[in-house]
Design a protein around this motif. Structure first.
Motif, PDB file in Angstrom:
ATOM      1  N   PHE A 121       9.525 -20.448  49.274  1.00 43.35           N
ATOM      2  CA  PHE A 121       8.710 -21.441  50.119  1.00 43.35           C
ATOM      3  C   PHE A 121       7.284 -21.351  50.085  1.00 43.35           C
ATOM      4  N   VAL A 122       6.483 -22.388  49.851  1.00 46.51           N
ATOM      5  CA  VAL A 122       5.010 -22.697  49.885  1.00 46.51           C
ATOM      6  C   VAL A 122       4.788 -23.797  50.936  1.00 46.51           C
ATOM      7  N   LYS A 123       3.990 -23.345  51.723  1.00 42.50           N
ATOM      8  CA  LYS A 123       3.397 -24.243  52.889  1.00 42.50           C
ATOM      9  C   LYS A 123       2.385 -24.981  52.291  1.00 42.50           C
ATOM     10  N   ALA A 124       2.545 -26.286  52.383  1.00 45.31           N
ATOM     11  CA  ALA A 124       1.264 -27.435  51.910  1.00 45.31           C
ATOM     12  C   ALA A 124       1.588 -28.760  52.446  1.00 45.31           C
ATOM     13  N   PHE A 125       0.395 -29.275  52.693  1.00 46.79           N
ATOM     14  CA  PHE A 125       0.523 -30.911  53.003  1.00 46.79           C
ATOM     15  C   PHE A 125       0.713 -30.800  54.467  1.00 46.79           C
ATOM     16  N   SER A 126       1.277 -29.780  55.119  1.00 49.35           N
ATOM     17  CA  SER A 126       1.410 -29.828  56.519  1.00 49.35           C
ATOM     18  C   SER A 126       0.038 -30.205  57.569  1.00 49.35           C
ATOM     19  N   GLY A 154       2.707 -18.518  50.952  1.00 47.46           N
ATOM     20  CA  GLY A 154       3.685 -18.191  50.450  1.00 47.46           C
ATOM     21  C   GLY A 154       3.943 -16.861  49.900  1.00 47.46           C
ATOM     22  N   ASN A 155       5.300 -16.505  49.802  1.00 47.31           N
ATOM     23  CA  ASN A 155       5.365 -15.085  49.275  1.00 47.31           C
ATOM     24  C   ASN A 155       5.400 -14.772  47.715  1.00 47.31           C
ATOM     25  N   ASN A 156       5.618 -15.984  47.100  1.00 50.40           N
ATOM     26  CA  ASN A 156       5.959 -15.716  45.609  1.00 50.40           C
ATOM     27  C   ASN A 156       4.784 -16.455  44.843  1.00 50.40           C
ATOM     28  N   ILE A 157       4.217 -15.461  44.094  1.00 51.26           N
ATOM     29  CA  ILE A 157       2.754 -15.956  43.333  1.00 51.26           C
ATOM     30  C   ILE A 157       2.900 -16.968  42.464  1.00 51.26           C
ATOM     31  N   ASN A 158       4.189 -17.194  41.716  1.00 53.15           N
ATOM     32  CA  ASN A 158       4.350 -18.100  40.618  1.00 53.15           C
ATOM     33  C   ASN A 158       4.727 -19.476  41.418  1.00 53.15           C
ATOM     34  N   ALA A 159       5.389 -19.508  42.488  1.00 48.55           N
ATOM     35  CA  ALA A 159       5.554 -20.712  43.078  1.00 48.55           C
ATOM     36  C   ALA A 159       4.195 -21.304  43.463  1.00 48.55           C
TER      37      ALA A 159
END
Ligand SMILES: NC(=O)c1ccc[n+]([C@@H]2O[C@H](COP(=O)([O-])OP(=O)(O)OC[C@H]3O[C@@H](n4cnc5c(N)ncnc54)[C@H](OP(=O)(O)O)[C@@H]3O)[C@@H](O)[C@H]2O)c1
Length: 213
Positions: A128-133, A156-161
């Motif tokens: 999950f990546v928080k964005a646009f919220s 978010g927890n994942n650097i690549n995401a």
């Protein structure tokens, strides 16, 4: 890329249009396909409307754009196997089913929690990546502030995401500020409350945040 959008509302449609504009294939997932007949007529060849499950299966990247109270149920319908190891762009806000107080929205989360963390814990293999919220839908894709790029805060927890989401946001005309791991959604989600106050109090809906450094 193939983009699976979970959500038939204005945010789902707006982000779908943004991805289509940049040449991606888009499937919007909904439980009520008829809602999107008008959108589909004008969306072009790269667009279609399917179930939540089919949209999630299709997406290399998934956008979560449903009502906050329905987010968990919709992800369950999408199927955890369809979310595993994928980037989930989380545009949702945990808005409670009660009216704002003097223009201040009420959340069903508290200050030491966030909707995205809850979803991340339910689907640990999704990224999950928080964005646009923290901005209104009309400003999500290539917002025009006389040449000044507004800031989109992500977490978010994942650097690549997060790198994938940063590239999308670069295309969509945003300066990106990475606030770190999923816990930072506790700070990003409430920006929605702040963003909406001038809207509810003065009918002003065309602003965005900028981090000055
Ligand atoms: N509106 C904005 O400008 C804005 C800006 C930033 C962030 N957001 C956030 O983005 C998200 C989407 O907002 P929106 O304004 O586009 O529309 P919305 O009305 O909040 O959400 C519409 C979507 O939620 C689903 N949904 C609603 N109630 C449901 C239920 N009880 N069970 C299952 N699914 C349900 C609908 O499913 P069906 O397709 O099956 O009908 C639809 O896909 C929200 O979390 C909102 O807080 C909104």
């Amino acid at each position: 890329m193939n983009i699976g959008i979970l959500g038939s509302g204005i945010v789902g449609q707006t982000l779908a249009n943004g991805f289509l504009k940049y040449g991606h294939q888009v499937k919007i997932g909904t439980s009520d396909k008829g809602k999107l007949n008008d959108w589909l007529k004008n969306a072009g060849a790269g667009a279609s409307v399917v179930s939540f499950n089919d949209a999630a299966e299709f997406g290399d990247i998934i956008v979560l754009a449903v009502k906050g109270t329905a987010a968990l149920a919709v992800l369950e319908k999408a199927g955890s196997n369809n979310l595993a190891n994928k980037t989930i762009i989380d545009a949702t806000n945990p808005i409670a089913e009660v009216p704002p107080v003097n223009g201040v929205l009420q959340f069903f989360t508290d200050i030491n929690s966030s909707l995205m963390e809850m979803l991340q814990s339910k689907f640990p293999s999704a990224n999950f990546v928080k964005a646009f919220s923290c901005v209104g839908n009309s400003l999500m894709v290539n917002p025009d502030f006389n040449g000044i790029k507004p800031t989109m805060f992500i977490a978010g927890n994942n650097i690549n995401a997060k790198a994938v989401v940063k590239e999308i946001l670069d295309n969509f005309g945003w300066d990106v500020e990475d606030m770190g791991t999923a816990e930072a959604a506790r700070a990003i989600e409430p920006l929605c409350i702040l963003w909406c106050i001038p809207g509810f109090r003065e009918n002003k809906w065309r602003h965005a945040f900028k981090l000055l450094k």
